[in-house]
Scaffold this motif. Structure first.
Motif, PDB file in Angstrom:
ATOM      1  N   THR A  86       0.847  -1.202   0.000  1.00 18.25           N
ATOM      2  CA  THR A  86       0.000   0.000   0.000  1.00 18.25           C
ATOM      3  C   THR A  86       0.883   1.253   0.000  1.00 18.25           C
ATOM      4  N   ASN A  87       0.479   2.253  -0.775  1.00 16.78           N
ATOM      5  CA  ASN A  87       1.222   3.517  -0.791  1.00 16.78           C
ATOM      6  C   ASN A  87       1.223   4.146   0.596  1.00 16.78           C
ATOM      7  N   THR A  88       2.373   4.646   0.990  1.00 12.74           N
ATOM      8  CA  THR A  88       2.502   5.273   2.301  1.00 12.74           C
ATOM      9  C   THR A  88       2.319   6.781   2.198  1.00 12.74           C
ATOM     10  N   LEU A  89       2.172   7.400   3.355  1.00 15.19           N
ATOM     11  CA  LEU A  89       2.136   8.854   3.434  1.00 15.19           C
ATOM     12  C   LEU A  89       3.542   9.412   3.206  1.00 15.19           C
ATOM     13  N   LEU A  90       3.626  10.682   2.849  1.00 16.89           N
ATOM     14  CA  LEU A  90       4.924  11.343   2.703  1.00 16.89           C
ATOM     15  C   LEU A  90       5.283  11.976   4.040  1.00 16.89           C
ATOM     16  N   THR A  91       5.961  11.200   4.878  1.00 12.55           N
ATOM     17  CA  THR A  91       6.274  11.642   6.232  1.00 12.55           C
ATOM     18  C   THR A  91       7.774  11.454   6.500  1.00 12.55           C
ATOM     19  N   PRO A  92       8.300  12.136   7.524  1.00 15.72           N
ATOM     20  CA  PRO A  92       9.706  11.913   7.892  1.00 15.72           C
ATOM     21  C   PRO A  92      10.016  10.456   8.205  1.00 15.72           C
ATOM     22  N   LEU A  93       9.085   9.747   8.837  1.00 14.79           N
ATOM     23  CA  LEU A  93       9.325   8.344   9.176  1.00 14.79           C
ATOM     24  C   LEU A  93       9.548   7.513   7.918  1.00 14.79           C
ATOM     25  N   VAL A  94       8.766   7.759   6.886  1.00 16.13           N
ATOM     26  CA  VAL A  94       8.939   7.038   5.620  1.00 16.13           C
ATOM     27  C   VAL A  94      10.293   7.384   4.998  1.00 16.13           C
ATOM     28  N   GLU A  95      10.679   8.634   5.054  1.00 17.33           N
ATOM     29  CA  GLU A  95      11.992   9.033   4.525  1.00 17.33           C
ATOM     30  C   GLU A  95      13.122   8.336   5.272  1.00 17.33           C
ATOM     31  N   ILE A  96      12.974   8.208   6.583  1.00 19.56           N
ATOM     32  CA  ILE A  96      14.002   7.533   7.379  1.00 19.56           C
ATOM     33  C   ILE A  96      14.061   6.043   7.015  1.00 19.56           C
TER      34      ILE A  96
END
Length: 254
Positions: free
Chosen positions: A116-126
């Protein structure tokens, strides 16, 4: 020779995890940001390190003198993780387990999976900082809401005037399952993966929190009946199939 594991963040989950890994025969180092907690870690058989990734110093290379690093901190500061990964590239660490959260998924009012596509959040970037780095193998473990022992969901009810989204569904996981799953990932060398980890059952928030409120002696609780009842149901079938895992606390209404 004992396999060495370092745990960045010996908090509520990390300390209990370290104790279990030591019991299983691993040599474990653990970090804390609290000077007072250093002696507690040492008494538990954990090699203690006073460390904060906001101000990394030379002691980190001793901490990273391990085959496996487990990252179990709540920081979402991307730059601090960039600095940490720089240190990892120059270290002995070969495998990283990053403890993430199912909060990366939007409330779709549907079932969500690892695809599933994730949100664009700092956690996803990490997460992506770890998974895109070729210097080590990484597995991302996305836990639902953590509970167990002194962390009682009923206490969340006590601190809220009204519970939102009563007709939505919950995604929780007991600490015992968290620790057992991490143990299986290490034992089975399940690296370069992303796993969701939530109990099999997903009761409505209304039913679950009523039950949990009774456990702590609350006779009545209020729900926000005007909220949008947004939710997601996190699917953990990939983890169960890959690891052959069965949840210890599968039914949250038991």
């Amino acid at each position: 020779m004992q396999q060495k594991i370092s745990i960045l963040g010996c908090g509520w989950l990390g300390s209990a995890l370290a104790t279990e890994l030591i019991r299983s025969g691993y040599e474990v180092a653990g970090s804390t940001t609290s000077l007072e907690k250093m002696s507690d870690l040492s008494e538990a058989g954990i090699k203690p390190f006073l460390m904060n990734i906001s101000s990394i110093d030379s002691t980190i290379q001793n901490f990273l003198s391990a085959e496996i690093l487990i990252v179990a901190i709540t920081s979402k500061n991307i730059e601090h993780f960039v600095d940490l990964i720089e240190c990892l590239e120059a270290s002995e660490v070969q495998k990283v387990l990053f403890i993430s959260s199912t909060s990366v998924y939007p409330n779709t009012n549907e079932v969500v999976r690892e695809s599933t596509n994730t949100l664009l959040t700092p956690l996803v970037e990490i997460e992506q900082l770890f998974t895109s780095n070729p210097s080590f193998h990484s597995t991302i473990l996305r836990f639902g809401g953590l509970f167990g022992y002194d962390r009682k969901p009923g206490n969340f009810v006590r601190s809220k005037k009204r519970i939102p989204n009563p007709e939505g569904y919950i995604n929780f996981i007991h600490r015992d399952d968290c620790i057992a799953i991490i143990g299986e990932i290490i034992k089975q060398n399940a690296w370069d993966e992303i796993f969701n980890a939530c109990s099999d059952s997903h009761p409505k928030r209304r039913d679950f929190y009523r039950k949990e409120a009774r456990k702590i002696g609350l006779d009545s609780i209020e729900f926000d009946e005007d909220s949008k009842n947004e939710f997601k149901i996190v699917n953990s079938e990939k983890l169960k199939a890959h690891l052959g895992y069965s949840f210890k606390y599968s039914d949250l209404m038991e």
